[in-house]
Design a protein around this motif. Structure first.
Motif, PDB file in Angstrom:
ATOM      1  N   GLU A  17      -6.749  10.098  -9.659  1.00  0.00           N
ATOM      2  CA  GLU A  17      -5.951  11.280  -9.951  1.00  0.00           C
ATOM      3  C   GLU A  17      -6.244  12.403  -8.956  1.00  0.00           C
ATOM      4  N   GLN A  18      -7.522  12.591  -8.610  1.00  0.00           N
ATOM      5  CA  GLN A  18      -7.880  13.636  -7.655  1.00  0.00           C
ATOM      6  C   GLN A  18      -7.288  13.345  -6.276  1.00  0.00           C
ATOM      7  N   TRP A  19      -7.319  12.079  -5.876  1.00  0.00           N
ATOM      8  CA  TRP A  19      -6.758  11.729  -4.562  1.00  0.00           C
ATOM      9  C   TRP A  19      -5.260  12.010  -4.549  1.00  0.00           C
ATOM     10  N   LEU A  20      -4.571  11.682  -5.622  1.00  0.00           N
ATOM     11  CA  LEU A  20      -3.132  11.936  -5.692  1.00  0.00           C
ATOM     12  C   LEU A  20      -2.833  13.429  -5.690  1.00  0.00           C
ATOM     13  N   LEU A  21      -3.649  14.211  -6.374  1.00  0.00           N
ATOM     14  CA  LEU A  21      -3.443  15.658  -6.387  1.00  0.00           C
ATOM     15  C   LEU A  21      -3.594  16.249  -4.991  1.00  0.00           C
ATOM     16  N   GLU A  22      -4.486  15.673  -4.212  1.00  0.00           N
ATOM     17  CA  GLU A  22      -4.750  16.204  -2.876  1.00  0.00           C
ATOM     18  C   GLU A  22      -3.777  15.676  -1.820  1.00  0.00           C
ATOM     19  N   ASN A  23      -3.184  14.500  -2.046  1.00  0.00           N
ATOM     20  CA  ASN A  23      -2.422  13.860  -0.980  1.00  0.00           C
ATOM     21  C   ASN A  23      -0.947  13.606  -1.297  1.00  0.00           C
ATOM     22  N   GLU A  24      -0.541  13.687  -2.558  1.00  0.00           N
ATOM     23  CA  GLU A  24       0.850  13.411  -2.915  1.00  0.00           C
ATOM     24  C   GLU A  24       1.541  14.715  -3.305  1.00  0.00           C
ATOM     25  N   PRO A  25       2.490  15.171  -2.500  1.00  0.00           N
ATOM     26  CA  PRO A  25       3.108  16.468  -2.793  1.00  0.00           C
ATOM     27  C   PRO A  25       4.048  16.447  -3.992  1.00  0.00           C
ATOM     28  N   ASP A  26       4.636  15.280  -4.306  1.00  0.00           N
ATOM     29  CA  ASP A  26       5.637  15.237  -5.383  1.00  0.00           C
ATOM     30  C   ASP A  26       5.248  14.175  -6.414  1.00  0.00           C
ATOM     31  N   VAL A  47       5.251   2.841  -3.993  1.00  0.00           N
ATOM     32  CA  VAL A  47       3.801   2.729  -4.079  1.00  0.00           C
ATOM     33  C   VAL A  47       3.180   4.037  -3.607  1.00  0.00           C
ATOM     34  N   LEU A  48       2.457   4.706  -4.500  1.00  0.00           N
ATOM     35  CA  LEU A  48       1.800   5.970  -4.173  1.00  0.00           C
ATOM     36  C   LEU A  48       0.325   5.799  -3.809  1.00  0.00           C
ATOM     37  N   TYR A  49      -0.259   4.720  -4.253  1.00  0.00           N
ATOM     38  CA  TYR A  49      -1.704   4.543  -4.088  1.00  0.00           C
ATOM     39  C   TYR A  49      -2.005   3.056  -4.237  1.00  0.00           C
ATOM     40  N   PRO A  50      -2.972   2.505  -3.471  1.00  0.00           N
ATOM     41  CA  PRO A  50      -3.946   3.162  -2.583  1.00  0.00           C
ATOM     42  C   PRO A  50      -3.454   3.205  -1.141  1.00  0.00           C
ATOM     43  N   PRO A  51      -4.017   4.079  -0.350  1.00  0.00           N
ATOM     44  CA  PRO A  51      -3.708   4.089   1.074  1.00  0.00           C
ATOM     45  C   PRO A  51      -4.538   3.039   1.814  1.00  0.00           C
ATOM     46  N   ALA A  52      -4.171   2.775   3.037  1.00  0.00           N
ATOM     47  CA  ALA A  52      -4.925   1.824   3.853  1.00  0.00           C
ATOM     48  C   ALA A  52      -6.310   2.378   4.161  1.00  0.00           C
ATOM     49  N   GLY A  53      -7.306   1.505   4.109  1.00  0.00           N
ATOM     50  CA  GLY A  53      -8.661   1.871   4.497  1.00  0.00           C
ATOM     51  C   GLY A  53      -9.447   2.612   3.445  1.00  0.00           C
ATOM     52  N   LEU A  54      -8.932   2.722   2.225  1.00  0.00           N
ATOM     53  CA  LEU A  54      -9.656   3.440   1.174  1.00  0.00           C
ATOM     54  C   LEU A  54     -10.914   2.679   0.776  1.00  0.00           C
ATOM     55  N   LEU A 110       0.859  -1.186   0.000  1.00  0.00           N
ATOM     56  CA  LEU A 110       0.000   0.000   0.000  1.00  0.00           C
ATOM     57  C   LEU A 110       0.889   1.227   0.000  1.00  0.00           C
ATOM     58  N   ARG A 111       0.256   2.361   0.057  1.00  0.00           N
ATOM     59  CA  ARG A 111       0.977   3.628  -0.061  1.00  0.00           C
ATOM     60  C   ARG A 111       2.131   3.707   0.936  1.00  0.00           C
ATOM     61  N   GLY A 112       3.302   4.114   0.414  1.00  0.00           N
ATOM     62  CA  GLY A 112       4.487   4.276   1.242  1.00  0.00           C
ATOM     63  C   GLY A 112       5.464   3.127   1.144  1.00  0.00           C
ATOM     64  N   ASP A 113       5.028   1.976   0.652  1.00  0.00           N
ATOM     65  CA  ASP A 113       5.925   0.833   0.522  1.00  0.00           C
ATOM     66  C   ASP A 113       6.866   1.029  -0.667  1.00  0.00           C
ATOM     67  N   ILE A 114       8.018   0.376  -0.581  1.00  0.00           N
ATOM     68  CA  ILE A 114       9.030   0.480  -1.638  1.00  0.00           C
ATOM     69  C   ILE A 114       9.445  -0.918  -2.071  1.00  0.00           C
ATOM     70  N   ILE A 115       9.477  -1.149  -3.368  1.00  0.00           N
ATOM     71  CA  ILE A 115       9.942  -2.409  -3.947  1.00  0.00           C
ATOM     72  C   ILE A 115      11.277  -2.124  -4.629  1.00  0.00           C
ATOM     73  N   ARG A 116      12.334  -2.726  -4.119  1.00  0.00           N
ATOM     74  CA  ARG A 116      13.673  -2.469  -4.663  1.00  0.00           C
ATOM     75  C   ARG A 116      13.994  -3.504  -5.751  1.00  0.00           C
ATOM     76  N   ALA A 152      -6.629   0.472  -8.161  1.00  0.00           N
ATOM     77  CA  ALA A 152      -5.416  -0.060  -8.786  1.00  0.00           C
ATOM     78  C   ALA A 152      -4.173   0.551  -8.156  1.00  0.00           C
ATOM     79  N   LEU A 153      -3.130  -0.259  -8.039  1.00  0.00           N
ATOM     80  CA  LEU A 153      -1.851   0.224  -7.538  1.00  0.00           C
ATOM     81  C   LEU A 153      -1.268   1.264  -8.482  1.00  0.00           C
ATOM     82  N   VAL A 154      -0.810   2.369  -7.917  1.00  0.00           N
ATOM     83  CA  VAL A 154      -0.089   3.392  -8.670  1.00  0.00           C
ATOM     84  C   VAL A 154       1.354   3.361  -8.197  1.00  0.00           C
ATOM     85  N   LEU A 155       2.278   3.203  -9.135  1.00  0.00           N
ATOM     86  CA  LEU A 155       3.693   3.035  -8.808  1.00  0.00           C
ATOM     87  C   LEU A 155       4.514   4.141  -9.451  1.00  0.00           C
TER      88      LEU A 155
END
Length: 768
Positions: A667-676, A628-635, A613-619, A644-647
């Protein structure tokens, strides 16, 4: 001192090489037509003025240059393709069925058969077009037969090009056969059979004979389709009707030649006929002529394929030489066969079957005897011991080892000869094929022998035929067992990638074109991840061939972005084929029945998976990772695409944002919650019921290029055209997969480069 031994003359060898060079040059040459037709007379003039070997070769090369150029220039199908290149056109046509109609291999609506037709008349928009070109037909209604005159109304268009790397380019193959376009019909009322019996009577008889033979070979075997496929394949070369699993097995074991009527089949059949004629004490000349006639009939019945034609012409020349007490030269006969086939159709030079068949036989002729002599020396008695003093055990050992050396020499020579072709066309390296051929060839001889007995006894009693068929069932099962065990040998086969001359990039990203589905391959060094795998149809025809062409035998990771059947429908098959070390998906559950069935199968297999989920990293490597930018927990969402997973793939200074089939809400959720969200590359699919790629989202991501998936069925193209125009106006390069096909991106330290599989579109940029 050893005297120099005179070498036999090989007159056809030089002519065949000259013919190939002339044909190849004509295929690559763009000279004006008048200049082309001057070349052959000039070659003939040179031959008359200065007769000799070189001028003879020159004349042959120029003659074939002119022959191939004339075939290309006089091909009506090319001219017809220019008309249909403007888009689908409603066409009224009268034609002759020119190939045996075949049922579609997969579901295709109401289409009952497909075949090649030779046009007699064609009308488009009320305008009659004179043409006698070949064209593919998708037929609806009662299936016609070879030689029927038909009338049809349908949509005429050009054959679609291959859209992904690794796929078999059937369009290029059919264009070599003179077929550039097709007519697709929709209703049975538009398809009418007018009359019968307008085809070649010899071919019509051969088709009827083939069906009769096939029916006799399958008597009392209707409940064993795989065994029937083996028998039909060995006896008649009907590889096209074999199950896909059996075709894959034959490729992996290097025994696919057993299902192609080739020199092996011709040699076995010749030996059988000679053996059957021997008890009658007939003259040698009569036996030779009888064998030649049987081989010609067999080649005709099995479809006049290149390999069978080559083998039959060679066998005819070699056998005919004995009638005139002349020494038979295999290389000269092989060259004569190539020359005769090219006279009939110069395009055969570019067919894989022609190249593989003649190269393989040439290498066998050159290498088999030296290899056999080298192996033979290891079991020979003391050379100073006279042969008259050999004991019986010594004679038996020497005889057995000699036969073994002959077989091993031929098998090794054929393996060496097929190595480059199998690796080039199938991306396969199979050391186990040596063992498989050594065991399978004698069994195939038994299958062919029993099949011939079945056909002969069918003229007397079908009950006796059933007995032979049941015996053949046992032998065919033995052959399947040999193939399965050979394929399961440790390191018996591996898939390999064609070598590259350039230094590999830090990261590669390939977005395959699966229409409404999706699949992407990420490679970082030796790490391979697959993001989605498509449904069963797209997996078998696109994803699987692509992964094999990249030399992938096992995946390091398989990630499922969401539960859509078009994205993960082939998950179980993919896991079975590539055994991924890690399975990854979102922690959120959806209502997808495909995903639910996958989870049930994983539980049965006791196979775990990683949840992200959001915040995890796959090396993926030292300097390559997916965040992983999306989805967050509890959405809470209802549609699978909205979960769908956004990477975000990060490699050095380059970023790629992979949106899968996300829509407006994501896209709207990412615009509101992802600064970069800043990314150099944006890869987006098409949400089935929502907008994506909105202006605000593109402004925040600020990509330099976008890979945009194809629209779904029935969605208006004008919407995508307007969106593309807006994105282009912002200075963004857009790769539309409905036009570009698959897109491959190489990411290096100094920047990245994107290439479209279709159209030649490219984009190069330096990293920010």
């Amino acid at each position: 001192m050893k005297l120099w031994a005179p070498q036999p003359r090989l007159p056809f060898l030089g002519l065949a090489v000259a013919a190939m060079l002339g044909t190849f040059a004509a295929d690559r040459c763009l000279w004006p037509l008048p200049w082309i037709f001057v070349m052959a007379p000039l070659g003939l003039l040179a031959l008359l003025l200065r007769p000799g070997r070189l001028t003879c070769w020159l004349f042959c090369a120029t003659a074939f240059f002119e022959l191939h150029a004339g075939q290309r220039a006089g091909n009506d199908a090319r001219w017809l393709a220019e008309i249909f290149g403007q888009g689908p056109r409603v066409a009224h046509a009268t034609a002759i069925v020119w190939s045996e109609p075949e049922k579609p291999a997969a579901w295709s609506g109401n289409v009952t058969s497909r075949f090649v037709a030779k046009l007699e008349s064609l009308s488009i928009g009320g305008q009659s077009i004179p043409t006698h070109s070949l064209i593919n037909v998708s037929w609806v209604g009662v299936q016609p037969a070879y030689g029927d005159r038909i009338t049809l109304v349908g949509s005429a268009l050009n054959l679609p090009p291959s859209r992904n790397p690794g796929e078999f380019d059937s369009t290029a193959y059919q264009q070599r056969l003179g077929i550039y376009s097709e007519i697709r019909t929709r209703f049975a009322i538009d398809c009418q059979v007018e009359s019968h019996g307008h085809g070649n009577p010899i071919l019509a008889f051969a088709l009827q004979a083939r069906h009769w033979v096939q029916q006799r070979l399958e008597v009392d075997l209707n409940d064993s389709p795989e065994v029937m496929a083996v028998i039909d394949g060995v006896v008649l070369g009907l590889r096209g009707e074999s199950p896909e699993d059996l075709k894959t097995l034959l490729q992996r074991t290097g025994t696919i030649h057993l299902f192609v009527v080739s020199g092996l089949n011709i040699a076995m059949l010749s030996g059988l006929v000679f053996y059957l004629l021997k008890p009658f004490g007939l003259p040698r000349g009569f036996n030779v002529v009888t064998v030649i006639l049987v081989l010609v009939a067999y080649t005709l019945i099995t479809g006049l394929r290149t390999s069978s034609l080559r083998a039959t012409i060679m066998a005819t020349l070699l056998l005919s030489a004995t009638l005139f007490d002349r020494r038979a030269l295999s290389v000269n006969s092989l060259a004569a066969a190539a020359l005769l086939i090219l006279v009939c159709d110069t395009n055969q030079l570019f067919a894989p079957g022609f190249q593989f068949s003649f190269t393989l036989v040439f290498i066998i002729i050159v290498l088999a005897a030296p290899l056999q002599r080298w192996f033979d020396q290891f079991a020979q008695p003391d050379p100073f011991l006279p042969r008259l003093l050999w004991s019986l055990p010594v004679k038996c050992r020497a005889w057995c080892w000699h036969k073994f050396s002959v077989a091993l020499g031929v098998i090794l020579a054929s393996w060496i000869g097929s190595l480059l072709f199998v690796a080039g066309y199938f991306h396969l390296f199979s050391p186990g094929s040596i063992v498989a051929n050594f065991l399978a060839v004698p069994v195939a001889f038994a299958v062919l022998s029993l099949g011939l007995c079945s056909v002969l006894t069918a003229l007397v009693s079908l009950k006796i035929t059933a007995l032979f068929n049941n015996a053949n069932w046992f032998v065919a099962q033995m052959m399947l067992s040999v193939l399965h065990h050979s394929a399961n040998l440790p390191n018996g086969y591996i898939y390999v990638e064609n070598p590259h001359t350039l230094h590999p990039p830090k990261c590669e990203l390939t977005i395959l074109d699966l229409g409404e589905g999706g699949a992407a391959h990420v490679r970082a060094g030796r790490i391979d991840w697959l993001l989605d795998c498509g449904d069963d149809s797209h997996y078998n025809h696109t994803v699987l061939p692509y992964l094999r062409s990249r030399g992938i035998n096992c995946l390091d990771g398989l990630l499922f972005t969401h539960g859509s059947a078009r994205h993960i429908g082939a998950a179980v098959t993919t896991i079975g084929d590539f055994h991924p070390a890690l399975l990854a998906e979102s922690t959120l559950s959806d209502r997808s029945s495909t995903r639910r069935k996958l989870h049930q199968w994983l539980v049965q297999q006791r196979r775990g998976k990683g949840l992200y989920l959001r915040g995890d990293i796959i090396r993926l490597g030292d300097d390559v990772r997916m965040r992983v930018l999306y989805p967050p927990a509890g959405l809470k969402r209802t549609a699978a695409g909205d979960m769908a997973l956004v990477l975000q793939l990060e490699t050095g200074h380059t970023r790629a944002l992979l949106m899968s089939a996300s829509g407006f809400s994501t896209e709207q959720w990412l615009l509101e919650n992802e600064p970069d969200l800043r990314s150099d590359i944006l890869i987006k699919g098409q949400h089935s019921k929502d907008l994506s790629g909105t202006p605000n989202f593109l402004a925040r991501v600020a990509p330099k290029m976008i890979v945009c998936g194809a629209l779904g069925y029935g969605q208006p193209v004008s919407t995508l055209d307007a969106w593309e125009a807006d994105a282009t106006a912002q200075g963004i390069t857009v790769f539309r997969q409905d036009k570009a096909g698959a897109v491959h991106i190489d990411i290096r330290e100094e920047g990245y480069e994107a290439r479209a599989f279709l159209g030649g579109q490219t984009f190069r940029s330096r990293a920010r």
